[in-house]
Design an enzyme around this catalytic site. Sequence first.
Site, mmCIF file in Angstrom:
data_model
loop_
_atom_site.group_PDB
_atom_site.id
_atom_site.type_symbol
_atom_site.label_atom_id
_atom_site.label_comp_id
_atom_site.label_asym_id
_atom_site.label_seq_id
_atom_site.Cartn_x
_atom_site.Cartn_y
_atom_site.Cartn_z
ATOM 1 N N GLU A 1 0.715 -1.317 0.031
ATOM 2 C CA GLU A 1 0.250 -0.519 -0.067
ATOM 3 C C GLU A 1 0.981 1.053 -0.444
ATOM 4 O O GLU A 1 0.911 1.938 0.904
ATOM 5 C CB GLU A 1 -0.748 0.434 1.444
ATOM 6 N N GLU B 1 -5.945 -7.641 -0.830
ATOM 7 C CA GLU B 1 -6.652 -7.590 0.639
ATOM 8 C C GLU B 1 -8.087 -7.368 -0.005
ATOM 9 O O GLU B 1 -8.214 -6.856 0.107
ATOM 10 C CB GLU B 1 -5.944 -6.205 1.224
#
Length: 469
Positions: free
Chosen positions: A174, A368
């Site tokens: 991320e 995710e």
Amino acid sequence: MSIFPKDFLWGGAIAANQAEGAWNIDEKGVAITDTTQHGIAKNEHDEEVLPNTFYPSHEAIDFYHNYERDLELMAEMGFKCFRTSIAWTRIYPTGEEESPNEKGLHFYDCLFDKMLALGIQPVVTISHYETPLALHKKYNGWENKKLISLYIKFCKTIFERFGDKVHYWMTFNEMNNTQTIPYAAAAMDLSGSYSHQLSQIYQAQHNMYVANALANKLAKEIMPDAHMGIMLSLSQAAVYPASPKPEDVFGALQLQRRTFVSSDVQLKGCYPGYVKRIWDEYNVKLDITDEELDLIKKYKSEFLAFSYYRSSTFEDGMKIYGDTGGVVGKPNPYLKNSAWGWPVDPLGLRWMCNLVQDRYDCPMFIVENGLGAVDKISEDGKIHDKERSDYLKKHLKQIGEAIKDGCKVIGYTWWGPIDIVSAGTGEMNKRYGFIYVDRDNDGKGTMKRMKKDSFNVYKEIIETNGNCL
Ligand code: BGP
């Protein structure tokens, strides 16, 4: 005929720092994720916008000593792949040692061998917010270009050691979160004026883009058949305008694409104009060389991995952190929230897949997606986690629709297939797993594992390659 490709990578995802525990044994150094993280992101009015707190997950679920049994449970569900990270500080405890820590390398050798023995492909996040604390203290993390060569040294070691076992790699977790949680995502403290803070954020992101390009170059030299990807949080990028009011609509577009800065640069190979406008307007000063821009252009990433949990809503006048994509978020009256206030929006995932397909036309890997919930053991001794099974099925249905829309989705790893420590709250009680771990927020419990009802739900989905959805 299944909607999902026959070689679809069904699996689950964890991170070293949220699962392994063993945070200070076998010569492992201290990572920033082993500290109670601090710092509050602020906007230009010096207002606190987003808490920037992480919590030490020290023992976590002791995956370090339990991985064999845990992976056997994943194999029982039929996993084709399993995502985790390699803790940088297990390999280079301070990030600057001459030679790597053999005990750390040995652990990951055993971990990947066990996965392969079970027919599970490792998917590796090279660094999941796990920068050595020593590099934060000495250089203020990724704000300093020194991190680039240290990261590439780490990459060279793990590519040479594990390149024949691991074929899917993501360089950072991320990385667009450098904007909102700089201490976690870039091991960096922000300081000084608002303009200086933005300069720090964009400099750290640029240095990571250069590191990503050099890692792609190195991977091609050492592991010609490796798949190299970047990973973003696109939960907050599914940004809806609160109304058809033009200021709401344009503001939502602005936020959405600013979350795509990292992927624009690394998948298209150059900085988009809208970022340069931010630099001009906020007097952002950066150290970017032509040679670095050439590297970014030449060594682009192959696939886009992303996390998606929820969507967000933008209303004109909302606080935006750093004009760089940090979304405070306005309640969406059409969506219900999870127990932790995250809007549950399966259609938002289909929408995001189409946005990514239109923007990049590259393979995408949803690495995710999951529901953090409070699980209770019923009188019959079981955990009837229907909410989690519903979340799973609804989101997978939307991925199926996205694939029919022409989106090149190559895989799906549920976040936290076994209960692990929540990064944002430090809690064990925010449980994501299909497998329950007897450990509470205070670290008490037997660490025993137990299947929840959702374990067999996901097992059937994988067995039928999504046909039962
Ligand atoms: C993502 C992180 C994961 C995980 C996930 C769930 O941003 O990449 O590490 O933590 O969020 O969030 P939380 O653990 O706070 O519930």
